[in-house]
Design an enzyme around this catalytic site. Sequence first.
Site, PDB file in Angstrom:
ATOM      1  N   GLU A 267       0.857  -1.187   0.000  1.00 42.72           N
ATOM      2  CA  GLU A 267       0.000   0.000   0.000  1.00 42.72           C
ATOM      3  C   GLU A 267       0.886   1.226   0.000  1.00 42.72           C
ATOM      4  OE1 GLU A 267      -2.848  -0.113   3.189  1.00 42.72           O
ATOM      5  OE2 GLU A 267      -3.750  -1.930   2.416  1.00 42.72           O
ATOM      6  N   HIS A 286      -7.739   1.700   1.619  1.00 46.46           N
ATOM      7  CA  HIS A 286      -7.637   1.314   3.037  1.00 46.46           C
ATOM      8  C   HIS A 286      -8.406   2.309   3.923  1.00 46.46           C
ATOM      9  CE1 HIS A 286      -4.983  -0.874   6.209  1.00 46.46           C
ATOM     10  NE2 HIS A 286      -6.125  -0.501   6.741  1.00 46.46           N
TER      11      HIS A 286
HETATM   12  C1  GLV Z   1      -7.386  -0.604   9.984  1.00 48.83           C
HETATM   13  O1  GLV Z   1      -6.987  -1.214   9.044  1.00 48.83           O
HETATM   14  C2  GLV Z   1      -7.253  -1.042  11.339  1.00 48.83           C
HETATM   15  O2  GLV Z   1      -6.553  -2.042  11.581  1.00 48.83           O
HETATM   16  O3  GLV Z   1      -7.822  -0.404  12.224  1.00 48.83           O
END
Ligand code: GLV
Length: 327
Positions: A267, A286
Amino acid sequence: MKRVWVMRPFHDEAIYNSLKEHFEVDIWDDHKTPPHDVVMEKAKECDAFLPEGIDIIDAAVLDGATRLEVIGNRAVGTDNVDIPSATRTGILLTNTPGVLQDACADMTFALLLDAARQVAYGDRSIRAGKWVFFDQTPYLGLDAYGKTLGIFGFGGIGQRVAKRASGFDMRVIYHSRSRKIDLEESMGAEWAPSLADLLQASDYVSLHCPLTDATRKMMGAEQFAMMKSTAIFINMARGGVVDQPALYEALKNKTIARAAIDVTDPEPIPMSDPLLTLDNVVITPHVGSASEATFKNMGLMAVRNITAALTGDAPETPVNPEALQNR
Ligand code: GLV
């Protein structure tokens, strides 16, 4: 005075103010993840870190962390931290479970319905000038209602996804590290004895597990081949749970119908990644937990955890409480 390093400048003022009541607060003035050498230095200068879940805190940082006592991750996932090293060096890690599960479940359904009914694809087509006469045939969707949703990982988020699925008249099956018989009746969810059983029986497969050594690259060519050719794959967990080239092949060759993923490996996804050439995948950056309210509540939870840990109270959600014995 104890010193807290907040690893981003984009939090709500309430978060900075609440920390400033007790601590000296050092705020990293960049939206991007801080470079590794800066993280190494800060671990010698600060008592607490407030990182995002993608900020790497590895053994090199933790072994040299002469001052660091607590890492208050603003994330439920903790794969960014080398937990055995944190425990060995007496550094407590906390995370933010619970507060984000409804936001993540909502986003799962946003992705599920998008992949089913091609919302983003329709939008992309219009902007590319392709809607020039009435013709639904390029946009025909797959139904969600009445279909089987397979949930892998039946913690807080997976359970909230199951709750939403019942409103869509979906049959829910799940596989998890442990069977949760009490929830099966109350939530109308059925146990799938293995990942293979789950993959074979599902019209939609949705991942809600942590990234661990047991789940890393768990979804590969063999697993995609077990899925129905009409199935939709949803990843709200971590990109590392999936062998991404295998996902590309499965989508390109129509081994599975479509995918909707909120996480990639790496990412951000590089613009050269072949997944971006396919129309049967939708990708979001994400943002599973990222509603305005949940973003703030996760930050406040991280602040409460840090404050408790630095003032001698018990944090709400410690990940490695055994670290305290190694102080
Ligand atoms: C997001 O990806 C989290 O782990 O809170």
